[in-house]
Design a protein around this motif. Structure first.
Motif, PDB file in Angstrom:
ATOM      1  N   VAL A   1       5.805  -0.487 -10.383  1.00  0.00           N
ATOM      2  CA  VAL A   1       6.864   0.144 -11.169  1.00  0.00           C
ATOM      3  C   VAL A   1       8.160   0.211 -10.359  1.00  0.00           C
ATOM      4  O   VAL A   1       9.247  -0.110 -10.866  1.00  0.00           O
ATOM      5  CB  VAL A   1       6.438   1.555 -11.641  1.00  0.00           C
ATOM      6  CG1 VAL A   1       7.624   2.310 -12.232  1.00  0.00           C
ATOM      7  CG2 VAL A   1       5.316   1.459 -12.662  1.00  0.00           C
ATOM      8  N   TYR A   2       8.043   0.583  -9.089  1.00  0.00           N
ATOM      9  CA  TYR A   2       9.233   0.663  -8.234  1.00  0.00           C
ATOM     10  C   TYR A   2       9.866  -0.722  -8.069  1.00  0.00           C
ATOM     11  O   TYR A   2      11.101  -0.867  -8.139  1.00  0.00           O
ATOM     12  CB  TYR A   2       8.862   1.234  -6.863  1.00  0.00           C
ATOM     13  CG  TYR A   2      10.070   1.552  -6.008  1.00  0.00           C
ATOM     14  CD1 TYR A   2      10.778   2.732  -6.175  1.00  0.00           C
ATOM     15  CD2 TYR A   2      10.521   0.639  -5.041  1.00  0.00           C
ATOM     16  CE1 TYR A   2      11.898   3.018  -5.401  1.00  0.00           C
ATOM     17  CE2 TYR A   2      11.640   0.910  -4.261  1.00  0.00           C
ATOM     18  CZ  TYR A   2      12.323   2.104  -4.442  1.00  0.00           C
ATOM     19  OH  TYR A   2      13.434   2.373  -3.691  1.00  0.00           O
ATOM     20  N   LEU A   3       9.039  -1.719  -7.872  1.00  0.00           N
ATOM     21  CA  LEU A   3       9.542  -3.089  -7.766  1.00  0.00           C
ATOM     22  C   LEU A   3      10.292  -3.484  -9.033  1.00  0.00           C
ATOM     23  O   LEU A   3      11.380  -4.073  -8.966  1.00  0.00           O
ATOM     24  CB  LEU A   3       8.386  -4.054  -7.508  1.00  0.00           C
ATOM     25  CG  LEU A   3       8.709  -5.551  -7.526  1.00  0.00           C
ATOM     26  CD1 LEU A   3       9.724  -5.918  -6.451  1.00  0.00           C
ATOM     27  CD2 LEU A   3       7.427  -6.378  -7.349  1.00  0.00           C
TER      28      LEU A   3
ATOM     29  N   GLY B   1       0.800  -1.222   0.000  1.00  0.00           N
ATOM     30  CA  GLY B   1       0.000   0.000   0.000  1.00  0.00           C
ATOM     31  C   GLY B   1       0.830   1.268   0.000  1.00  0.00           C
ATOM     32  O   GLY B   1       0.289   2.369   0.064  1.00  0.00           O
ATOM     33  N   LYS B   2       2.165   1.107  -0.064  1.00  0.00           N
ATOM     34  CA  LYS B   2       3.035   2.280  -0.164  1.00  0.00           C
ATOM     35  C   LYS B   2       4.260   1.923  -1.002  1.00  0.00           C
ATOM     36  O   LYS B   2       4.769   0.796  -0.937  1.00  0.00           O
ATOM     37  CB  LYS B   2       3.438   2.781   1.217  1.00  0.00           C
ATOM     38  CG  LYS B   2       4.092   1.754   2.121  1.00  0.00           C
ATOM     39  CD  LYS B   2       4.312   2.315   3.524  1.00  0.00           C
ATOM     40  CE  LYS B   2       4.924   1.270   4.446  1.00  0.00           C
ATOM     41  NZ  LYS B   2       5.080   1.770   5.822  1.00  0.00           N
ATOM     42  N   VAL B   3       4.702   2.887  -1.784  1.00  0.00           N
ATOM     43  CA  VAL B   3       5.820   2.660  -2.696  1.00  0.00           C
ATOM     44  C   VAL B   3       7.098   2.348  -1.903  1.00  0.00           C
ATOM     45  O   VAL B   3       7.393   2.990  -0.893  1.00  0.00           O
ATOM     46  CB  VAL B   3       6.037   3.895  -3.596  1.00  0.00           C
ATOM     47  CG1 VAL B   3       7.273   3.720  -4.467  1.00  0.00           C
ATOM     48  CG2 VAL B   3       4.804   4.145  -4.471  1.00  0.00           C
ATOM     49  N   GLY B   4       7.827   1.342  -2.380  1.00  0.00           N
ATOM     50  CA  GLY B   4       9.092   0.986  -1.749  1.00  0.00           C
ATOM     51  C   GLY B   4       9.012  -0.178  -0.785  1.00  0.00           C
ATOM     52  O   GLY B   4      10.028  -0.615  -0.248  1.00  0.00           O
ATOM     53  N   TYR B   5       7.793  -0.698  -0.582  1.00  0.00           N
ATOM     54  CA  TYR B   5       7.599  -1.811   0.336  1.00  0.00           C
ATOM     55  C   TYR B   5       6.683  -2.858  -0.293  1.00  0.00           C
ATOM     56  O   TYR B   5       5.852  -2.536  -1.147  1.00  0.00           O
ATOM     57  CB  TYR B   5       6.967  -1.334   1.652  1.00  0.00           C
ATOM     58  CG  TYR B   5       7.872  -0.469   2.485  1.00  0.00           C
ATOM     59  CD1 TYR B   5       8.613  -1.012   3.527  1.00  0.00           C
ATOM     60  CD2 TYR B   5       7.989   0.888   2.222  1.00  0.00           C
ATOM     61  CE1 TYR B   5       9.457  -0.213   4.305  1.00  0.00           C
ATOM     62  CE2 TYR B   5       8.835   1.699   2.976  1.00  0.00           C
ATOM     63  CZ  TYR B   5       9.566   1.143   4.014  1.00  0.00           C
ATOM     64  OH  TYR B   5      10.405   1.926   4.760  1.00  0.00           O
TER      65      TYR B   5
ATOM     66  N   ALA C   1      15.165  -4.851 -11.762  1.00  0.00           N
ATOM     67  CA  ALA C   1      16.000  -4.756 -12.969  1.00  0.00           C
ATOM     68  C   ALA C   1      17.421  -4.308 -12.609  1.00  0.00           C
ATOM     69  O   ALA C   1      18.407  -4.858 -13.109  1.00  0.00           O
ATOM     70  CB  ALA C   1      15.372  -3.779 -13.954  1.00  0.00           C
ATOM     71  N   GLU C   2      17.499  -3.340 -11.716  1.00  0.00           N
ATOM     72  CA  GLU C   2      18.800  -2.791 -11.304  1.00  0.00           C
ATOM     73  C   GLU C   2      19.670  -3.844 -10.624  1.00  0.00           C
ATOM     74  O   GLU C   2      20.882  -3.911 -10.837  1.00  0.00           O
ATOM     75  CB  GLU C   2      18.528  -1.630 -10.341  1.00  0.00           C
ATOM     76  CG  GLU C   2      19.738  -0.926  -9.785  1.00  0.00           C
ATOM     77  CD  GLU C   2      19.322   0.108  -8.737  1.00  0.00           C
ATOM     78  OE1 GLU C   2      19.866   0.044  -7.618  1.00  0.00           O
ATOM     79  OE2 GLU C   2      18.449   0.948  -9.030  1.00  0.00           O
ATOM     80  N   LYS C   3      19.035  -4.728  -9.844  1.00  0.00           N
ATOM     81  CA  LYS C   3      19.794  -5.700  -9.056  1.00  0.00           C
ATOM     82  C   LYS C   3      19.953  -7.063  -9.744  1.00  0.00           C
ATOM     83  O   LYS C   3      20.696  -7.901  -9.259  1.00  0.00           O
ATOM     84  CB  LYS C   3      19.137  -5.880  -7.686  1.00  0.00           C
ATOM     85  CG  LYS C   3      19.313  -4.673  -6.755  1.00  0.00           C
ATOM     86  CD  LYS C   3      18.632  -4.898  -5.427  1.00  0.00           C
ATOM     87  CE  LYS C   3      18.916  -3.775  -4.446  1.00  0.00           C
ATOM     88  NZ  LYS C   3      20.267  -3.834  -3.857  1.00  0.00           N
ATOM     89  N   GLY C   4      19.222  -7.283 -10.851  1.00  0.00           N
ATOM     90  CA  GLY C   4      19.450  -8.511 -11.610  1.00  0.00           C
ATOM     91  C   GLY C   4      18.383  -9.580 -11.535  1.00  0.00           C
ATOM     92  O   GLY C   4      18.632 -10.733 -11.883  1.00  0.00           O
TER      93      GLY C   4
END
Length: 241
Positions: free
Chosen positions: A171-173, A127-131, A178-181
């Motif tokens: 989108v954040y996920l 319910g919140k971006v980043g978690y 993608a950044e971490k592989g």
């Protein structure tokens, strides 16, 4: 047995493919044709009272598709994890859905049986971006992705998306994965021809190698239980504009 990799499958714009449920062999043929081959057909374990029935269904579908996905069913009920695993052990489907906390065990168990399968780990929006939520507990997306990679899990399922309700979180996920592989992100829940273009466009620039929406309710004939080929074609048309 060589592991089926989602990266190796045909994808729209080299990153997008779809998961649809299939009632039977004929339905698989219909939706693969309607989806121009960008399809991973699936079943859900909750449709089968006996493990043997699930195994037979996967074997039937694999006669016309190189990969079949076994879902948990019952809206991603984690209690079905062992049922999915037993069906997979008897049928080598290629792709299975598991609760995140069971994913690494399931992957290792199948590998020990000589079955190298794609195993995703299911998480829920917080319910919140980043978690995200794992087994009901909130965890930072960065920590989740690091944990997944350390566990040998290269695909994360995100459910329920609820259409575009949790799109920013998705989108954040995708960006961090993608950044971490991480290879793949698989969203599910409330996805239809009406919102698929918005969802795909939102993640298109994240760099995620494989994005595989699971699209069920909006495409299934409630009377026959079959996925409707025309709805599959509509979704394909929508993402192509």
């Amino acid at each position: 047995m060589q592991k089926m990799n989602l990266k190796d499958l045909r994808k729209i714009d080299d990153f997008l493919l779809f998961n649809f449920l299939a009632k039977d062999q004929e339905n698989v043929k219909e939706i693969i044709e309607a989806g121009e081959g960008y399809i991973v057909p699936g079943i859900v374990s909750s449709d089968f009272e006996k493990i043997e029935e699930g195994i037979r269904k996967v074997e039937e579908l694999k006669e016309v598709s190189p990969i079949v996905s076994i879902g948990l069913g019952d809206n991603g009920n984690p209690a079905n994890w062992d049922k999915v695993l037993e069906i997979a052990e008897g049928s080598s489907p290629g792709h299975i859905n598991q609760p995140f906390e069971k994913s690494s065990y399931s992957c290792g168990y199948l590998q020990a049986k000589g079955l190298d399968q794609i195993v995703n780990g299911l998480v829920a929006p917080a319910g919140k971006v980043g978690y995200v939520k794992v087994a009901g507990m909130e965890i930072k997306v960065e920590n989740l992705v690091d944990l997944a990679l350390s566990m040998g899990i290269n695909s994360i399922k995100f459910m329920p998306l609820k259409g575009t309700t949790h799109l920013e979180e998705l989108v954040y996920l995708c960006e961090i994965a993608a950044e971490k592989g991480i290879t793949a992100i698989e969203p599910a829940g409330g996805i239809s021809a009406d919102n698929i273009a918005v969802i795909v466009d939102a993640v298109r620039g994240t760099g995620i190698p494989v994005f595989m929406p699971h699209i069920f309710g909006s495409t299934i004939d409630k009377e026959t239980g079959q996925t409707i080929p025309e709805e599959v074609a509509k979704i394909l048309a929508a993402v192509r504009g």
